[in-house]
Design an enzyme around this catalytic site. Structure first.
Site, PDB file in Angstrom:
ATOM      1  N   GLY A 158       0.799  -1.131   0.190  1.00  0.00           N
ATOM      2  CA  GLY A 158      -0.009   0.157   0.066  1.00  0.00           C
ATOM      3  C   GLY A 158       0.841   1.223  -0.064  1.00  0.00           C
ATOM      4  CB  SER A 177      -1.478   7.333  -1.765  1.00  0.00           C
ATOM      5  OG  SER A 177      -2.235   6.228  -1.034  1.00  0.00           O
ATOM      6  CE1 TYR A 220      -8.658   0.540   9.578  1.00  0.00           C
ATOM      7  CE2 TYR A 220      -8.968   1.887  11.394  1.00  0.00           C
ATOM      8  CZ  TYR A 220      -8.338   1.444  10.436  1.00  0.00           C
ATOM      9  OH  TYR A 220      -6.944   2.162  10.307  1.00  0.00           O
TER      10      TYR A 220
END
Length: 268
Positions: A14, A17, A157
């Site tokens: 990832g 960004s 999450y």
């Protein structure tokens, strides 16, 4: 300070960004060869080009980590790029949407767990055996302040980040005596594109128009209040990651390192 990362090889998931990109750039600046990972070829190339423009070494491994075959392919591509991986930074994660408390909820929870936990497990499984053989390696999970301080409306999450931190401690123990360490770094609210979107949404819902500066100030004075009174910057998280990834971080092991401005109300 010389972090002694010259010659080390890192895969940062990832890393097209935000926090991941900052980590990739910092590790490269410290001398590590960095494999940039993402799902968008153009953004991955942008990060890789930024590394090489600054005199660093980079390669790209594209793909989705949520399936075993794709994760294995990414791991193999990363190893092939520079002849192995010494540092694995599991940064890729999903924070879009939240599973509902409905009949479809459990499947949504499982999908998020797959993205945020099982994806990291896949790469740990693929890449730590060579680290053991070499007698040196680093596994670093990018967690969240939502692990010890679960967020409202973000139960799933928060739970995935708690699971990631927990498995990291177990992994550190399993790697006893191998020269491979495992740690979690847990940022709080960070000045990324994602936070900008959150602030914009907050501004729209609170009569601030598009004033993200005012929205950020309101968030830091309200639900995201922390003693530092500011957002964490991605390069600060990257600097901590580089230290943990370096030979100088050999005794940092099984730790959850918070970098959240003291947002989390705990002594550890």
């Amino acid at each position: 300070m010389d972090l002694q990362l010259n010659g080390k090889r890192a895969l940062v998931t990832g890393s097209t960004s935000g926090i991941g990109r900052a980590i990739a750039l910092t590790l490269a600046a410290e001398g590590a060869a960095v494999i940039v990972h993402g799902r968008d070829a153009a953004r991955a190339k942008e990060t890789a080009d930024a590394i090489t423009a600054r005199g660093g070494r980079s390669a790209i491994a594209l793909g989705d980590l949520t399936t075993n075959p794709d994760a294995q392919r990414i791991a193999e591509a990363a190893e092939t790029a520079f002849g192995g991986i010494d540092i694995l930074v599991n940064n890729a994660a999903s924070n879009d949407g939240e599973p509902t408390w409905t009949a479809d909820g459990p499947d949504q929870w499982l999908a998020l767990y797959n993205a945020n936990v099982a994806s990291a497990v896949r790469l740990i499984t693929a890449l730590t055996p060579p680290m053991r053989t070499a007698g040196w390696g680093r596994v670093i999970q990018i967690g969240s302040a939502a692990h010890p301080f679960p967020l409202p409306m973000k139960a799933a999450y928060s739970a995935t980040k708690a699971a990631l931190a927990n498995l990291t401690v177990s992994l550190a123990k399993e790697l006893t005596g191998t020269g491979v360490t495992a740690n979690t770094i847990s940022p709080g609210p960070t000045a990324t594109e994602h936070f900008h979107e959150l602030a914009l949404n907050f501004a729209h819902h609170h009569g601030m128009g598009d004033d993200t500066t005012a929205a950020t100030r309101a968030l830091l004075q309200g639900p995201l209040a922390n003693p530092s009174g500011r957002l964490t910057e991605p390069h600060e998280i990257a600097a901590l990651t580089a230290l943990v990834a370096s030979p100088l971080g050999a005794s940092i092991n099984g730790a959850n390192l918070r970098i959240d401005g003291a947002l989390t109300p705990t002594v550890n």
